[in-house]
Design a protein around this motif. Structure first.
Motif, PDB file in Angstrom:
ATOM      1  N   LEU A  78      23.020   2.871 -10.774  1.00  0.00           N
ATOM      2  CA  LEU A  78      23.636   2.641  -9.469  1.00  0.00           C
ATOM      3  C   LEU A  78      24.848   1.753  -9.659  1.00  0.00           C
ATOM      4  CD1 LEU A  78      20.198   2.139  -8.982  1.00  0.00           C
ATOM      5  CD2 LEU A  78      21.040   2.864  -6.758  1.00  0.00           C
ATOM      6  N   PHE A  79      25.984   2.184  -9.112  1.00  0.00           N
ATOM      7  CA  PHE A  79      27.231   1.444  -9.239  1.00  0.00           C
ATOM      8  C   PHE A  79      27.777   1.128  -7.843  1.00  0.00           C
ATOM      9  CE2 PHE A  79      26.793   4.123 -12.979  1.00  0.00           C
ATOM     10  CZ  PHE A  79      27.119   3.274 -14.019  1.00  0.00           C
ATOM     11  N   GLY A  80      27.938  -0.163  -7.542  1.00  0.00           N
ATOM     12  CA  GLY A  80      28.544  -0.563  -6.282  1.00  0.00           C
ATOM     13  C   GLY A  80      27.761  -0.168  -5.056  1.00  0.00           C
ATOM     14  N   CYS A  81      26.436  -0.067  -5.153  1.00  0.00           N
ATOM     15  CA  CYS A  81      25.614   0.343  -4.012  1.00  0.00           C
ATOM     16  C   CYS A  81      25.123  -0.873  -3.226  1.00  0.00           C
ATOM     17  CB  CYS A  81      24.423   1.176  -4.487  1.00  0.00           C
ATOM     18  SG  CYS A  81      24.879   2.760  -5.221  1.00  0.00           S
ATOM     19  N   CYS A 104      25.826  -4.188  -7.639  1.00  0.00           N
ATOM     20  CA  CYS A 104      25.128  -3.792  -6.420  1.00  0.00           C
ATOM     21  C   CYS A 104      24.742  -5.036  -5.615  1.00  0.00           C
ATOM     22  CB  CYS A 104      23.874  -2.986  -6.752  1.00  0.00           C
ATOM     23  SG  CYS A 104      24.208  -1.377  -7.511  1.00  0.00           S
ATOM     24  N   VAL A 105      24.591  -4.862  -4.311  1.00  0.00           N
ATOM     25  CA  VAL A 105      24.169  -5.948  -3.420  1.00  0.00           C
ATOM     26  C   VAL A 105      22.885  -5.515  -2.741  1.00  0.00           C
ATOM     27  CG1 VAL A 105      24.765  -7.347  -1.418  1.00  0.00           C
ATOM     28  CG2 VAL A 105      26.551  -6.688  -3.040  1.00  0.00           C
ATOM     29  N   VAL A 106      21.824  -6.288  -2.958  1.00  0.00           N
ATOM     30  CA  VAL A 106      20.507  -5.942  -2.430  1.00  0.00           C
ATOM     31  C   VAL A 106      20.074  -7.015  -1.435  1.00  0.00           C
ATOM     32  CG1 VAL A 106      18.106  -5.420  -2.997  1.00  0.00           C
ATOM     33  CG2 VAL A 106      19.929  -4.790  -4.595  1.00  0.00           C
ATOM     34  N   ALA A 107      20.046  -6.649  -0.156  1.00  0.00           N
ATOM     35  CA  ALA A 107      19.582  -7.563   0.890  1.00  0.00           C
ATOM     36  C   ALA A 107      18.090  -7.340   1.071  1.00  0.00           C
ATOM     37  CB  ALA A 107      20.333  -7.314   2.194  1.00  0.00           C
ATOM     38  N   GLU A 120      23.514  -5.995 -13.735  1.00  0.00           N
ATOM     39  CA  GLU A 120      24.824  -6.357 -14.271  1.00  0.00           C
ATOM     40  C   GLU A 120      25.781  -6.637 -13.111  1.00  0.00           C
ATOM     41  OE1 GLU A 120      26.129  -3.318 -16.996  1.00  0.00           O
ATOM     42  OE2 GLU A 120      24.081  -2.920 -17.657  1.00  0.00           O
ATOM     43  N   GLY A 121      26.116  -7.906 -12.917  1.00  0.00           N
ATOM     44  CA  GLY A 121      27.017  -8.269 -11.840  1.00  0.00           C
ATOM     45  C   GLY A 121      26.453  -7.985 -10.466  1.00  0.00           C
ATOM     46  N   SER A 122      25.142  -7.849 -10.353  1.00  0.00           N
ATOM     47  CA  SER A 122      24.491  -7.530  -9.080  1.00  0.00           C
ATOM     48  C   SER A 122      23.927  -8.791  -8.434  1.00  0.00           C
ATOM     49  CB  SER A 122      23.379  -6.491  -9.279  1.00  0.00           C
ATOM     50  OG  SER A 122      23.923  -5.246  -9.672  1.00  0.00           O
ATOM     51  N   ARG A 123      23.742  -8.719  -7.110  1.00  0.00           N
ATOM     52  CA  ARG A 123      23.243  -9.865  -6.356  1.00  0.00           C
ATOM     53  C   ARG A 123      22.015  -9.448  -5.560  1.00  0.00           C
ATOM     54  NH1 ARG A 123      27.434 -10.795  -3.690  1.00  0.00           N
ATOM     55  NH2 ARG A 123      26.893 -10.301  -1.535  1.00  0.00           N
ATOM     56  N   ILE A 124      20.917 -10.175  -5.767  1.00  0.00           N
ATOM     57  CA  ILE A 124      19.654  -9.924  -5.068  1.00  0.00           C
ATOM     58  C   ILE A 124      19.408 -11.097  -4.129  1.00  0.00           C
ATOM     59  CG2 ILE A 124      17.230  -9.306  -5.303  1.00  0.00           C
ATOM     60  CD1 ILE A 124      19.093  -7.442  -6.847  1.00  0.00           C
ATOM     61  N   SER A 139      25.528 -11.639 -15.735  1.00  0.00           N
ATOM     62  CA  SER A 139      26.324 -12.041 -14.562  1.00  0.00           C
ATOM     63  C   SER A 139      25.642 -11.627 -13.262  1.00  0.00           C
ATOM     64  CB  SER A 139      27.733 -11.440 -14.635  1.00  0.00           C
ATOM     65  OG  SER A 139      28.410 -11.904 -15.783  1.00  0.00           O
ATOM     66  N   ALA A 140      24.335 -11.744 -13.228  1.00  0.00           N
ATOM     67  CA  ALA A 140      23.555 -11.369 -12.047  1.00  0.00           C
ATOM     68  C   ALA A 140      23.108 -12.630 -11.311  1.00  0.00           C
ATOM     69  CB  ALA A 140      22.343 -10.536 -12.451  1.00  0.00           C
ATOM     70  N   THR A 141      22.850 -12.474 -10.002  1.00  0.00           N
ATOM     71  CA  THR A 141      22.385 -13.589  -9.186  1.00  0.00           C
ATOM     72  C   THR A 141      21.131 -13.175  -8.439  1.00  0.00           C
ATOM     73  OG1 THR A 141      24.648 -14.396  -8.856  1.00  0.00           O
ATOM     74  CG2 THR A 141      22.960 -15.203  -7.347  1.00  0.00           C
ATOM     75  N   ILE A 142      20.081 -13.991  -8.573  1.00  0.00           N
ATOM     76  CA  ILE A 142      18.855 -13.792  -7.804  1.00  0.00           C
ATOM     77  C   ILE A 142      18.680 -15.026  -6.932  1.00  0.00           C
ATOM     78  CG2 ILE A 142      16.350 -13.466  -7.918  1.00  0.00           C
ATOM     79  CD1 ILE A 142      16.762 -12.127 -10.650  1.00  0.00           C
TER      80      ILE A 142
END
Length: 228
Positions: A78-81, A104-107, A120-124, A139-142
């Motif tokens: 998944l890219f930019g989802c 990706c951005v996961v709310a 990779e570069g995603s935010r949870i 480079s991920a953020t949880i």
């Protein structure tokens, strides 16, 4: 029944991975999607639950999910989802799957059983529950809690985890050693270890490993919680 379902079969939900039957799949609502063949989505919007199975390859680019993405026995990227999560307890659920999320951005929360997850570069924004999972962060953020049952876990460069809970995997002795490696630029707000033997090391700017927390030196009162 799921909304808009006309079948009398039991309602299908992303949580019901085990024993998925044709009758359950027939109960999919009109907004839900079942993907079994190799699939590529580009700028698509999925208003219902999405169930993906089969090795694929499956690829989603710049797409948005408003409910839950459930994946079993599959490989996908998944890219930019974006994931809004909706009313589901988890925005993403995987089982025996290799999933790669790039920017990706996961709310919501992510729940993974076995397989591998690359962030990779995603935010949870929620929690990540990992069981028997090969987890790789770059480079991920949880923003929530990362709950893992790995004996040894690496937090990749530039990654940030607000809270890390390290549980012992099934069958491990109570005193099994647990370790966390923080690559350069990675950080964890707080760590909790189920074992009484643990160590946290970090790679410094010179590429050397430095111990920042260890059960050999009881730092906090409990001797099991540390901040890095």
């Amino acid at each position: 029944m799921l909304p808009n379902s006309s079948s009398g079969a039991p309602a299908w939900t992303p949580e019901r991975f085990s024993g998925v039957s044709n009758a359950m799949l027939d109960a999919l609502g009109l907004d839900d999607r079942l993907i079994r063949a190799p699939y590529h989505a580009n700028r698509e919007t999925f208003p219902g639950n999405v169930f993906v199975t089969g090795r694929g390859p499956h690829c989603f680019v710049d797409s948005s999910f408003t409910r839950c993405l459930a994946v079993k026995n599959a490989d996908l990227e998944l890219f930019g989802c974006t994931f809004s999560g909706g009313a589901q307890p988890s925005a993403i659920r995987t089982e025996s799957t290799h999933a790669r999320l790039v920017h990706c951005v996961v709310a919501g929360s992510v729940q993974c059983d076995r397989g591998r997850l690359d962030l990779e570069g995603s935010r949870i924004s929620g929690n990540v529950l990992a069981r028997g999972l090969d987890l790789r962060l770059t480079s991920a953020t949880i923003h929530g809690t990362l709950d893992s049952d790995e004996l040894g876990l690496s937090i990749g460069p530039g990654s940030r985890v607000e809270c890390l809970v390290m549980r012992l995997p099934a069958g491990a002795p109570p005193g099994a050693a647990q370790s966390v490696r923080l690559d350069f630029g990675a950080s964890v707000g707080a760590c909790h270890f189920e074992s009484s033997r643990f160590r946290v090391v970090q790679v410094n700017s010179r590429g050397h490993l430095v111990t920042v927390a260890s059960s050999d030196v009881p730092d906090p009162p409990s001797g099991r919680t540390s901040s890095t």
